[in-house]
Motif scaffolding. Structure first.
Motif, PDB file in Angstrom:
ATOM      1  N   LEU A 153       0.819  -1.215   0.000  1.00 40.20           N
ATOM      2  CA  LEU A 153       0.000   0.000   0.000  1.00 40.20           C
ATOM      3  C   LEU A 153       0.850   1.261   0.000  1.00 40.20           C
ATOM      4  N   ILE A 154       1.847   1.313   0.890  1.00 40.57           N
ATOM      5  CA  ILE A 154       2.634   2.534   0.987  1.00 40.57           C
ATOM      6  C   ILE A 154       3.980   2.248   1.646  1.00 40.57           C
ATOM      7  N   ARG A 155       4.961   3.066   1.278  1.00 43.30           N
ATOM      8  CA  ARG A 155       6.264   3.086   1.934  1.00 43.30           C
ATOM      9  C   ARG A 155       6.560   4.544   2.291  1.00 43.30           C
ATOM     10  N   ARG A 156       7.032   4.755   3.506  1.00 42.22           N
ATOM     11  CA  ARG A 156       7.327   6.119   3.951  1.00 42.22           C
ATOM     12  C   ARG A 156       8.668   6.120   4.650  1.00 42.22           C
ATOM     13  N   ASN A 157       9.545   7.059   4.272  1.00 42.63           N
ATOM     14  CA  ASN A 157      10.835   7.110   4.952  1.00 42.63           C
ATOM     15  C   ASN A 157      10.779   8.036   6.158  1.00 42.63           C
ATOM     16  N   SER A 158      11.718   7.856   7.055  1.00 41.80           N
ATOM     17  CA  SER A 158      11.683   8.538   8.355  1.00 41.80           C
ATOM     18  C   SER A 158      11.909  10.030   8.259  1.00 41.80           C
ATOM     19  N   PHE A 159      12.381  10.508   7.119  1.00 42.71           N
ATOM     20  CA  PHE A 159      12.632  11.940   6.975  1.00 42.71           C
ATOM     21  C   PHE A 159      11.434  12.687   6.394  1.00 42.71           C
ATOM     22  N   ASP A 160      10.436  11.965   6.011  1.00 44.78           N
ATOM     23  CA  ASP A 160       9.292  12.587   5.364  1.00 44.78           C
ATOM     24  C   ASP A 160       8.058  12.426   6.230  1.00 44.78           C
ATOM     25  N   GLU A 161       7.724  13.481   6.963  1.00 48.75           N
ATOM     26  CA  GLU A 161       6.577  13.393   7.870  1.00 48.75           C
ATOM     27  C   GLU A 161       5.300  13.941   7.272  1.00 48.75           C
ATOM     28  N   GLN A 162       5.335  14.248   6.018  1.00 46.13           N
ATOM     29  CA  GLN A 162       4.114  14.752   5.382  1.00 46.13           C
ATOM     30  C   GLN A 162       3.080  13.643   5.326  1.00 46.13           C
ATOM     31  N   ASN A 163       1.866  13.997   5.605  1.00 45.31           N
ATOM     32  CA  ASN A 163       0.788  13.031   5.464  1.00 45.31           C
ATOM     33  C   ASN A 163       0.546  12.746   3.987  1.00 45.31           C
ATOM     34  N   GLU A 164       0.066  11.571   3.708  1.00 50.22           N
ATOM     35  CA  GLU A 164      -0.151  11.194   2.317  1.00 50.22           C
ATOM     36  C   GLU A 164      -1.580  10.709   2.124  1.00 50.22           C
ATOM     37  N   ILE A 165      -2.118  11.070   0.984  1.00 48.15           N
ATOM     38  CA  ILE A 165      -3.475  10.654   0.646  1.00 48.15           C
ATOM     39  C   ILE A 165      -3.441   9.982  -0.722  1.00 48.15           C
ATOM     40  N   SER A 166      -4.119   8.859  -0.807  1.00 46.19           N
ATOM     41  CA  SER A 166      -4.244   8.170  -2.090  1.00 46.19           C
ATOM     42  C   SER A 166      -5.672   7.665  -2.195  1.00 46.19           C
ATOM     43  N   ARG A 214      -9.121   6.914  -1.261  1.00 52.93           N
ATOM     44  CA  ARG A 214      -9.811   6.827   0.036  1.00 52.93           C
ATOM     45  C   ARG A 214      -8.852   6.535   1.181  1.00 52.93           C
ATOM     46  N   TYR A 215      -7.589   6.310   0.849  1.00 54.00           N
ATOM     47  CA  TYR A 215      -6.589   5.969   1.855  1.00 54.00           C
ATOM     48  C   TYR A 215      -5.786   7.205   2.246  1.00 54.00           C
ATOM     49  N   SER A 216      -5.469   7.309   3.523  1.00 51.98           N
ATOM     50  CA  SER A 216      -4.561   8.360   3.969  1.00 51.98           C
ATOM     51  C   SER A 216      -3.716   7.823   5.122  1.00 51.98           C
ATOM     52  N   TRP A 217      -2.531   8.400   5.249  1.00 47.97           N
ATOM     53  CA  TRP A 217      -1.602   7.962   6.269  1.00 47.97           C
ATOM     54  C   TRP A 217      -1.103   9.163   7.059  1.00 47.97           C
ATOM     55  N   ASN A 218      -1.011   8.987   8.355  1.00 49.67           N
ATOM     56  CA  ASN A 218      -0.562  10.027   9.263  1.00 49.67           C
ATOM     57  C   ASN A 218       0.691   9.530   9.985  1.00 49.67           C
ATOM     58  N   PHE A 219       1.839  10.089   9.601  1.00 56.29           N
ATOM     59  CA  PHE A 219       3.116   9.694  10.181  1.00 56.29           C
ATOM     60  C   PHE A 219       3.519  10.752  11.193  1.00 56.29           C
ATOM     61  N   GLN A 220       3.683  10.364  12.450  1.00 61.07           N
ATOM     62  CA  GLN A 220       4.103  11.290  13.495  1.00 61.07           C
ATOM     63  C   GLN A 220       5.314  10.703  14.213  1.00 61.07           C
ATOM     64  N   LYS A 221       6.455  11.281  13.914  1.00 60.07           N
ATOM     65  CA  LYS A 221       7.689  10.786  14.509  1.00 60.07           C
ATOM     66  C   LYS A 221       7.701  10.992  16.023  1.00 60.07           C
ATOM     67  N   SER A 222       7.092  12.084  16.474  1.00 61.91           N
ATOM     68  CA  SER A 222       7.122  12.418  17.907  1.00 61.91           C
ATOM     69  C   SER A 222       6.440  11.340  18.748  1.00 61.91           C
ATOM     70  N   THR A 223       5.464  10.687  18.174  1.00 64.69           N
ATOM     71  CA  THR A 223       4.758   9.627  18.908  1.00 64.69           C
ATOM     72  C   THR A 223       5.060   8.249  18.335  1.00 64.69           C
ATOM     73  N   SER A 224       5.995   8.176  17.386  1.00 69.13           N
ATOM     74  CA  SER A 224       6.365   6.905  16.742  1.00 69.13           C
ATOM     75  C   SER A 224       5.124   6.176  16.242  1.00 69.13           C
ATOM     76  N   SER A 225       4.306   6.917  15.519  1.00 64.36           N
ATOM     77  CA  SER A 225       3.089   6.292  15.009  1.00 64.36           C
ATOM     78  C   SER A 225       2.957   6.506  13.509  1.00 64.36           C
ATOM     79  N   PHE A 226       2.324   5.571  12.877  1.00 66.90           N
ATOM     80  CA  PHE A 226       2.101   5.636  11.427  1.00 66.90           C
ATOM     81  C   PHE A 226       0.720   5.044  11.176  1.00 66.90           C
ATOM     82  N   ASN A 227      -0.296   5.874  11.377  1.00 67.40           N
ATOM     83  CA  ASN A 227      -1.670   5.398  11.323  1.00 67.40           C
ATOM     84  C   ASN A 227      -2.257   5.488   9.922  1.00 67.40           C
TER      85      ASN A 227
END
Lengths: 115, 117
Positions: free
Chosen positions: B48-61, B63-76
């Motif tokens: 579905l998706i790959r996200r690197n640790s330097f890119d905290e921008q949220n992504e939408i594709s 109906r799918y969206s991803w929320n990467f928050q390094k501060s909370t170590s979450s990738f929802n």
């Protein structure tokens, strides 16, 4: 990804028999990873191979399991003297690069059932 | 050691509802990649998706969206307006360097999503 071919898709073995699982990576890929998915669990890394070399087998059980990736032909995961606990789905992934930075191209898996 | 936690074992929603699948990870690496995979009942793994640790921008594709928050170590992962075809097990995974080179993926235990009519 349909490009990584695993066969057979389903394999039934009696306890004590040998199981051979094959993985043909995508064209141009010389790196292969094997993962195991036990029922109701996530995938767990088993082994990483390049052509003719085992790079990391830290996830392989110490006994009965072996893997190879010859210069020609598919990668083979071999399980000797299978037991019921070996029943699982076995996935392989291939990559053109040493690192798996790209999306991991997984095959459709081989479902091994030990009876 | 690396770890990926998907605390939600199973989620049931009614079609058209929005649903968020949680993923929390632990790593000591400064550079790493996070992935989401879908495993439908047929059993294959769909990237579905790959996200690197330097890119905290949220992504939408779609109906799918991803929320990467390094501060909370979450990738929802959020599915908007869910559909029955979204019913599957969803895995979050974290890349981890191998001692001899290469990387492996550490997977969470998955979240079974059931979308009902």
């Amino acid at each position: 990804n349909a490009g990584v071919m695993q066969n057979p898709r389903h394999l039934v073995r009696r306890r004590g028999q040998e199981a051979r699982l094959r993985c043909s990576p995508m064209k141009g890929h010389s790196h292969v990873y094997w993962y195991r998915q036990l029922p109701e669990e996530g995938l767990k890394f088993m082994v990483y191979l390049q052509k003719e070399n085992i790079i990391d087998e830290s996830g392989m059980p110490k006994e009965r399991f072996s893997a190879e990736f010859p210069k020609e032909g598919p990668s083979i995961l071999r399980i000797q003297q299978v037991v019921r606990g070996d029943s699982a789905a076995y996935f392989c992934a291939s990559s053109p690069l040493r690192v798996l930075w790209t999306e991991a191209f997984f095959g459709q898996g081989t479902r091994l059932t030990v009876v | 050691a690396q770890k990926v936690t998907q605390a939600q074992t199973e989620i049931s929603v009614v079609e058209k509802e929005d649903v968020t699948l949680d993923c929390v990870y632990e790593t000591r690496d400064t550079t790493y990649y996070l992935f989401w995979y879908k495993q439908p009942p047929s059993g294959e793994l769909v990237f579905l998706i790959r996200r690197n640790s330097f890119d905290e921008q949220n992504e939408i594709s779609g109906r799918y969206s991803w929320n990467f928050q390094k501060s909370t170590s979450s990738f929802n992962f959020t599915i908007t307006a869910s559909q029955v075809v979204d019913s599957a097990v969803y895995f979050c995974a974290l890349s981890e360097a191998l001692t001899g080179g290469g990387n492996k993926l550490t997977f969470g235990t998955g979240t079974q999503l059931k979308v009902e009519l």
